[in-house]
Write a protein that holds these residues in place. Sequence first.
Motif, PDB file in Angstrom:
ATOM      1  N   ALA A  68      86.166 -22.614  70.166  1.00 52.73           N
ATOM      2  CA  ALA A  68      86.075 -22.910  68.735  1.00 52.73           C
ATOM      3  C   ALA A  68      86.375 -21.641  67.956  1.00 52.73           C
ATOM      4  O   ALA A  68      85.564 -20.716  67.920  1.00 52.73           O
ATOM      5  CB  ALA A  68      84.691 -23.445  68.391  1.00 52.73           C
ATOM      6  N   TRP A  72      78.496 -27.376  56.789  1.00 53.04           N
ATOM      7  CA  TRP A  72      79.358 -27.635  55.644  1.00 53.04           C
ATOM      8  C   TRP A  72      78.751 -27.160  54.331  1.00 53.04           C
ATOM      9  O   TRP A  72      79.475 -27.011  53.345  1.00 53.04           O
ATOM     10  CB  TRP A  72      79.697 -29.124  55.574  1.00 53.04           C
ATOM     11  N   SER A  74      76.781 -31.572  60.258  1.00 48.22           N
ATOM     12  CA  SER A  74      76.548 -30.179  60.661  1.00 48.22           C
ATOM     13  C   SER A  74      76.462 -30.060  62.181  1.00 48.22           C
ATOM     14  O   SER A  74      75.977 -30.969  62.872  1.00 48.22           O
ATOM     15  CB  SER A  74      75.248 -29.674  60.037  1.00 48.22           C
ATOM     16  N   LEU A  75      76.899 -28.911  62.698  1.00 49.59           N
ATOM     17  CA  LEU A  75      76.758 -28.639  64.125  1.00 49.59           C
ATOM     18  C   LEU A  75      75.401 -28.030  64.463  1.00 49.59           C
ATOM     19  O   LEU A  75      74.966 -28.074  65.624  1.00 49.59           O
ATOM     20  CB  LEU A  75      77.861 -27.689  64.597  1.00 49.59           C
ATOM     21  N   TYR A 111      85.834 -26.537  64.482  1.00 54.29           N
ATOM     22  CA  TYR A 111      84.712 -27.454  64.270  1.00 54.29           C
ATOM     23  C   TYR A 111      84.796 -28.628  65.230  1.00 54.29           C
ATOM     24  O   TYR A 111      83.819 -29.003  65.885  1.00 54.29           O
ATOM     25  CB  TYR A 111      84.734 -27.937  62.816  1.00 54.29           C
ATOM     26  N   PRO A 147      85.172 -21.723  63.341  1.00 55.35           N
ATOM     27  CA  PRO A 147      84.755 -23.095  63.061  1.00 55.35           C
ATOM     28  C   PRO A 147      83.860 -23.187  61.832  1.00 55.35           C
ATOM     29  O   PRO A 147      83.049 -22.307  61.562  1.00 55.35           O
ATOM     30  CB  PRO A 147      83.964 -23.468  64.325  1.00 55.35           C
ATOM     31  N   VAL A 148      84.013 -24.262  61.095  1.00 59.09           N
ATOM     32  CA  VAL A 148      83.017 -24.629  60.087  1.00 59.09           C
ATOM     33  C   VAL A 148      81.885 -25.303  60.863  1.00 59.09           C
ATOM     34  O   VAL A 148      82.066 -26.372  61.427  1.00 59.09           O
ATOM     35  CB  VAL A 148      83.596 -25.588  59.038  1.00 59.09           C
ATOM     36  N   THR A 149      80.717 -24.672  60.894  1.00 59.04           N
ATOM     37  CA  THR A 149      79.599 -25.241  61.655  1.00 59.04           C
ATOM     38  C   THR A 149      78.563 -25.878  60.755  1.00 59.04           C
ATOM     39  O   THR A 149      77.821 -26.750  61.184  1.00 59.04           O
ATOM     40  CB  THR A 149      78.922 -24.156  62.501  1.00 59.04           C
ATOM     41  N   HIS A 155      79.144 -18.910  59.719  1.00 58.21           N
ATOM     42  CA  HIS A 155      79.256 -20.200  60.409  1.00 58.21           C
ATOM     43  C   HIS A 155      79.020 -20.026  61.909  1.00 58.21           C
ATOM     44  O   HIS A 155      78.203 -20.732  62.519  1.00 58.21           O
ATOM     45  CB  HIS A 155      80.638 -20.808  60.168  1.00 58.21           C
TER      46      HIS A 155
END
Length: 721
Positions: A599, A606, A637-638, A581, A602-604, A664
Amino acid sequence: MTDSFPRQHARTQRFSLGDPRNVSVSPDGNRVVFLRSSAGDDPVNALWVMDLPSGEERLVADPRKLLGLADPAAGELTDEERARRERTRDGSSGITAYATDADCKVVSFALNGRLFAAGLLSGQARPIPVDGPVFDPRPDPTASRLAYVSGRELRIGELDGSSRVLAGNDPKEASTVSWGSADFIAAEEMHRFRGFWWSPDGRTIAACRVDDAPVAEWTIANPGDPSAAARTVRYPAAGTDNPIVTLHLLGLDGSRIDVDWDREFFPYIARVEWTEHGLVFSAQSRDQRGSMVVRVDTTTGEGEVIASDYDDAWIENVPGVPTMLPTGQLLTASDRDGMRQLFVDDEPVTPGDLQVRSVIAATPATPADDDDCDIFFLANDPDEPTELHVWSTTLSGEAGRLTEAAGVHAAAIGGSTIVVRSATLERPGATTTVLVDGLFDGPVIASHAETPDIDVNVTLLRAGERDLATALLLPHGFDPERGEKLPVLMDPYGGPHAQRVTSAHNAYLTSQWFADQGFAVIVSDGRGTPGRGPAWERDVRHDLANPPLADQVDALHAVAEQHDVVDLDRVAIRGWSFGGYLAALAVLDRPDVFHAAIAGAPVTEWRLYDTHYTERYLGDPTLTGPDEGAAVYDANSLLPRAAKLTRPLLLVHGLADDNVVAAHTLQLSSALLAAGRPHEVLPLVGVTHMTPQEVVAENLLLHQLDFLSRSLGLDLGGSQT
């Protein structure tokens, strides 16, 4: 021909195989029980015992002989065992967990769904042919019988091989109900890996009943095999319903008493302990700002609150507490006066300048004193977060440090015997030493772990105005006096509950391999990481993006000022999980600083991560308001940032991941594609949040190196060994 480092690193499961693990000590201090495989590339753990004071090691249970299989890993695992290994990030096989009776004379364990028991004095192990499959078998304290989980059922097994259901076979219960197992949230986030506890007299079991019916069903498919059925899991995403977890007293005579407490407000069961001083458990509120310790009347099930705590941000669950001391008093942990301390009867018993990390054990006082006891715990000085030491204290607060060498230490304790595992920067791996009656020259438990083929060339320093714990790794043979500047690889985790900068040699092996390919590698622990005190950890409340990223930038620039070898025009960043992330965030938000990113898992978004972790830091996503709920989640958030990507980004994700699900990466990739932003995606078929597969783990490192070389325009002449 010797292996390349990526191959050795993968083959040895990060040099963990062959090392003693799961160490426990008998209450009389005469036996040390542990698991260990036969070599540094052997994933099959066997059960061993060391007799004291002689220090003789005896093999008690060899899975290959017990199962008659050359490769026990080839056997079928139960779904529960597979999930437990994923939650504990355990890629080994054979005996991966065991339990003992109160005197540590009898041990039980499961192999491929079958039940086994062994006598630690006789050194003999045998199968017990109970109805299975068997998961998490545990002898009662008197070693008269065992309890174990079998699917949805909690069962009792007798030593003659007969067995019966204690709970879980009620036809009126839905198929979503299970007994005696830890739910996903308990195991993944609260580190409570079990769901039942014997009474001291062996007549009753306190058991969790878990009903997953309220939890949303998610599907994890296997795109690499279209003929394979998709797997359905219950995943409690942030803002959605958790499972219903209740606690019950199950008598071996068939009786059942339901435990009563304010479950609606305190739904999380963080820890349960049943000793001669009573049955207690800790419960936590959904928002994790409140917690309480409940003593259970075992005749009525009525719960009495005997301690409580509140924090404006969150209550941290400290491993090992609450616990009942040998004196019958309650030991708890709380964040007060700027530090995490231990308390007995609301009085502190640990120094106010120490950050307590976990409680190891509490034993009768030495010399004997019925009104006192010795409390052993792990702690660090926040001014030196790279070290972790074993400490002891008494009820009067007389504390002392037991480990001296700068490093990362852990311990197991029974009677007057202390087993200390120590890792330092000076040598690879760790040393596990048995201290009998306080003697520091006791026997050493042999380790068969392989020695890495590379050494680390690391400098620990403090970076920036926040004194960030930081490590700088340079290639072997690199001469700073030549005036040459190196491309930079930032290699952080950077988030809660994990440190990357420690005084331990093996923590830097992968970073050193990248350094030897021609990089200056920088590893830095910023705000939110443990070891620097509660305020440091809480700096990321409602903002997991800006403080961690700002600290990585600060660490980079501070290192560049201190060491004139860093090329700020060629900076990449890599990370896994929260580190993934952070890596993706870096090229999205700070392309002026970071020129490429890798990455991993990754948590993209939440909203796709679990309740207990995510709501602790970001709150409830269903709330509305400028400083809470949806606004907070959008800011972290991404996905809304996708159109900002201007730098090379490699996304890596295991398609079988049930923790950070592949959605994600796929959702971020879709958003990037919709925004017309080129990027790369590497899907790992059949891989979970871990990457234990040897070929996958090896080639993943090589692929990352290739990506960095292409993205930064480098001609890396490293040996790749």
